[in-house]
Write a protein that holds these residues in place. Structure first.
Motif, PDB file in Angstrom:
ATOM      1  N   GLY A  86       0.732  -1.234  -0.005  1.00  0.00           N
ATOM      2  CA  GLY A  86       0.223   0.065  -0.187  1.00  0.00           C
ATOM      3  C   GLY A  86       0.745   1.175   0.078  1.00  0.00           C
ATOM      4  N   ASP A  87       2.022   1.044   0.277  1.00  0.00           N
ATOM      5  CA  ASP A  87       3.061   2.494   0.403  1.00  0.00           C
ATOM      6  C   ASP A  87       3.546   2.627  -1.124  1.00  0.00           C
ATOM      7  N   GLY A  88       3.231   2.118  -2.140  1.00  0.00           N
ATOM      8  CA  GLY A  88       3.857   2.589  -3.288  1.00  0.00           C
ATOM      9  C   GLY A  88       5.209   1.736  -3.773  1.00  0.00           C
ATOM     10  N   GLY A  89       5.201   0.571  -2.961  1.00  0.00           N
ATOM     11  CA  GLY A  89       6.402  -0.307  -3.190  1.00  0.00           C
ATOM     12  C   GLY A  89       5.645  -1.748  -3.442  1.00  0.00           C
ATOM     13  N   GLY A  98      12.343 -12.161  -0.186  1.00  0.00           N
ATOM     14  CA  GLY A  98      11.575 -11.180  -0.340  1.00  0.00           C
ATOM     15  C   GLY A  98      12.627 -10.142  -1.258  1.00  0.00           C
ATOM     16  N   ILE A  99      12.260  -9.244  -2.000  1.00  0.00           N
ATOM     17  CA  ILE A  99      13.355  -8.391  -2.414  1.00  0.00           C
ATOM     18  C   ILE A  99      12.151  -7.137  -2.914  1.00  0.00           C
ATOM     19  N   LEU A 100      12.468  -6.112  -2.122  1.00  0.00           N
ATOM     20  CA  LEU A 100      11.874  -4.949  -2.194  1.00  0.00           C
ATOM     21  C   LEU A 100      12.161  -4.062  -3.412  1.00  0.00           C
ATOM     22  N   PRO A 106       3.308   5.016 -14.371  1.00  0.00           N
ATOM     23  CA  PRO A 106       2.178   4.754 -13.331  1.00  0.00           C
ATOM     24  C   PRO A 106       2.415   3.491 -12.756  1.00  0.00           C
ATOM     25  N   PRO A 107       1.875   3.056 -11.661  1.00  0.00           N
ATOM     26  CA  PRO A 107       2.157   1.939 -11.264  1.00  0.00           C
ATOM     27  C   PRO A 107       1.058   0.706 -11.908  1.00  0.00           C
TER      28      PRO A 107
END
Length: 133
Positions: A86-89, A98-100, A106-107
């Protein structure tokens, strides 16, 4: 992700480059750990300095199995399940790791959340950080 770390060389900027081998593939990246730790197995965190750009460097995967490999010697391809946050990531889950990533504008559509994707990034944007469990 548990990987075998092998020395490759040094980049022009002085950073050490290593090849890592894991059950899901192999790739070369910058090593951010102790230089004397090369040549052994390590759990590593992947750090990628590129954003996910849907339709650019990120596309749906044709295979539903995790993978890490090099493409044309200058890109690393990560295949895994994409999770939008939800934070744009986003987090790409590759074989339990997990790889951030940040998302480029645009997303991607929320419809791709939880789907298998391939993310292609420039090799010089990828670093490996060892850690202890």
């Amino acid at each position: 992700m548990l990987v075998q770390v092998e020395a490759v060389g040094q980049a022009a900027d002085g950073r050490a480059t290593v090849r890592v081998r894991a059950e899901v593939g192999a790739a070369a990246a910058f090593w951010c750990g102790d230089p004397t730790a090369v040549g052994r197995e390590h759990h590593v965190e992947w750090a990628v300095e590129e954003d996910i750009a849907w339709g650019g460097n990120t596309r749906p995967a044709f295979s539903l199995s995790p993978r890490v490999h090099e493409e044309e010697g200058r890109r690393i391809v990560f295949r895994g399940r994409l999770g939008l946050m939800g934070d744009g990531g986003a987090m790409l889950e590759v074989a339990g790791t997990g790889i951030l990533f940040d998302l480029a504008d645009p997303p991607p559509s929320t419809a791709v959340d939880g789907t298998w994707v391939e993310v292609r990034v420039e090799r010089n944007s990828v670093s490996l950080w060892p850690y202890l469990l």
